[in-house]
Write a protein that holds these residues in place. Structure first.
Motif, PDB file in Angstrom:
ATOM      1  N   THR A  42      59.564  82.548  11.717  1.00  0.00           N
ATOM      2  CA  THR A  42      58.140  82.870  11.838  1.00  0.00           C
ATOM      3  C   THR A  42      57.756  83.323  13.240  1.00  0.00           C
ATOM      4  OG1 THR A  42      57.602  80.547  12.319  1.00  0.00           O
ATOM      5  CG2 THR A  42      57.494  81.252  10.015  1.00  0.00           C
ATOM      6  N   ARG A  44      57.714  85.819  16.670  1.00  0.00           N
ATOM      7  CA  ARG A  44      57.507  87.266  16.815  1.00  0.00           C
ATOM      8  C   ARG A  44      58.831  87.998  16.610  1.00  0.00           C
ATOM      9  NH1 ARG A  44      52.489  88.294  18.918  1.00  0.00           N
ATOM     10  NH2 ARG A  44      51.465  86.533  19.993  1.00  0.00           N
ATOM     11  N   LEU A  48      60.109  86.373   8.867  1.00  0.00           N
ATOM     12  CA  LEU A  48      58.865  85.909   8.224  1.00  0.00           C
ATOM     13  C   LEU A  48      57.775  85.774   9.283  1.00  0.00           C
ATOM     14  CD1 LEU A  48      60.347  83.073   5.969  1.00  0.00           C
ATOM     15  CD2 LEU A  48      59.772  85.400   5.276  1.00  0.00           C
ATOM     16  N   GLN A  49      57.654  86.749  10.140  1.00  0.00           N
ATOM     17  CA  GLN A  49      56.760  86.656  11.301  1.00  0.00           C
ATOM     18  C   GLN A  49      55.361  86.190  10.911  1.00  0.00           C
ATOM     19  OE1 GLN A  49      56.794  89.926  14.130  1.00  0.00           O
ATOM     20  NE2 GLN A  49      54.581  89.743  14.393  1.00  0.00           N
ATOM     21  N   ASN A  50      54.956  85.103  11.516  1.00  0.00           N
ATOM     22  CA  ASN A  50      53.615  84.549  11.322  1.00  0.00           C
ATOM     23  C   ASN A  50      53.315  83.710  12.556  1.00  0.00           C
ATOM     24  OD1 ASN A  50      51.323  82.967  10.545  1.00  0.00           O
ATOM     25  ND2 ASN A  50      51.794  83.427   8.409  1.00  0.00           N
ATOM     26  N   VAL A  51      52.615  84.315  13.497  1.00  0.00           N
ATOM     27  CA  VAL A  51      52.396  83.680  14.791  1.00  0.00           C
ATOM     28  C   VAL A  51      51.621  82.369  14.654  1.00  0.00           C
ATOM     29  CG1 VAL A  51      51.382  83.950  17.077  1.00  0.00           C
ATOM     30  CG2 VAL A  51      52.487  85.895  15.969  1.00  0.00           C
ATOM     31  N   VAL A  52      50.625  82.341  13.772  1.00  0.00           N
ATOM     32  CA  VAL A  52      49.810  81.142  13.605  1.00  0.00           C
ATOM     33  C   VAL A  52      50.670  79.977  13.098  1.00  0.00           C
ATOM     34  CG1 VAL A  52      47.881  80.102  12.366  1.00  0.00           C
ATOM     35  CG2 VAL A  52      47.708  82.458  13.204  1.00  0.00           C
ATOM     36  N   VAL A  53      51.432  80.223  12.046  1.00  0.00           N
ATOM     37  CA  VAL A  53      52.297  79.180  11.495  1.00  0.00           C
ATOM     38  C   VAL A  53      53.311  78.728  12.538  1.00  0.00           C
ATOM     39  CG1 VAL A  53      54.066  78.693   9.768  1.00  0.00           C
ATOM     40  CG2 VAL A  53      52.019  79.956   9.119  1.00  0.00           C
ATOM     41  N   ASN A  54      53.869  79.666  13.276  1.00  0.00           N
ATOM     42  CA  ASN A  54      54.853  79.339  14.304  1.00  0.00           C
ATOM     43  C   ASN A  54      54.255  78.451  15.385  1.00  0.00           C
ATOM     44  OD1 ASN A  54      56.259  80.260  17.120  1.00  0.00           O
ATOM     45  ND2 ASN A  54      57.728  80.275  15.443  1.00  0.00           N
TER      46      ASN A  54
END
Length: 247
Positions: A42, A44, A48-54
């Motif tokens: 998750t 950058r 499964l890029q997802n900055v918020v979840v990361n």
């Protein structure tokens, strides 16, 4: 205290420590491996890029890792009682041990997976491999030597945590060292406990290092064909994968 009096106490303490550390390690690996993979996937540029979840997962892991274990045990007493029905004993100690080890192992998994060659991931993706295929065929297998080392580090840390847990009635070698070595001034019992812990940790480190080196050498012997190994399960008929089969 004579040896005949110390022996049964030490034997039971060793089994209690083994029980606590063993189950805690299993739970830490089962919980920490997917958590560490999510931190990578998750991020950058991840699959499964997802900055918020990361960021959320990263903060949870950081907070959990920053909490001293003795405080974590106290903070989790209500939860521990709800899970096990008690706050003392080896079963109760597994709860804070596992919860404390999961974020610790997750960070080790993250570091291990980030070391995997990005070219392998791109090769599988270019052949139409899914994210699950990349994880199963590239990220975990290629990071395995480092994951073995991380697991060894986690087990050694859990042994230290279990000794601290013994100070609050969890049993194990820490409990024996405190109750007999410290409170009853049995210096011999204290030093025997220290020696047992030192020997166990040294043996674990040797075994873990040997396993990691063996896996690393096995991967290294494959040479240039290592790049094509993850493609074997996706495209079994290609020239590259046929070469891997023969290697």
């Amino acid at each position: 205290m004579t040896w005949s009096e110390m022996q049964p106490l030490l034997e039971q303490a060793c089994w209690d420590t083994l029980y606590m550390v063993g189950w805690s390690t299993v739970i830490a690996v089962v919980g920490g491996l997917p958590l560490g993979l999510l931190l990578v996937l998750t991020d950058r540029g991840g699959l499964l890029q997802n900055v918020v979840v990361n960021k959320v997962i990263g903060q949870i892991v950081n907070v959990a890792r920053s909490m001293p274990f003795i405080i974590l045990m106290v903070a989790l007493m209500t939860f521990t009682r709800w899970i096990t029905g008690t706050t003392i004993g080896r079963e109760a100690a597994i709860v804070p041990l596992a919860i404390g080890a999961i974020p610790f192992f997750a960070r080790l998994v993250e570091m291990s997976v980030r070391e995997v060659d990005g070219g392998l991931v791109e090769a599988v993706q270019s052949m139409g491999g899914s994210t699950w295929k990349v994880v199963r065929s590239v990220l975990v297998p290629e990071a395995l030597p480092s994951l073995i080392s991380g697991t060894t580090t986690t087990i050694i840390a859990l042994i230290g945590y279990s000794a601290m847990a013994g100070t609050v009635g969890a049993g194990g070698l820490g409990d024996v060292a405190v109750r007999y070595g410290y409170q009853r001034f049995e210096t011999g019992m204290m030093w025997i406990t220290v020696a047992i812990l030192a020997v166990v940790i040294s043996l674990l480190q040797v075994v873990g290092d040997f396993a990691a080196r063996s896996l690393h050498r096995r991967s290294g012997r494959s040479g240039g064909l290592l790049l094509f190994r993850p493609l074997r399960g996706i495209f079994p008929g290609t020239v590259a994968t046929e070469a891997v089969k023969k290697s």
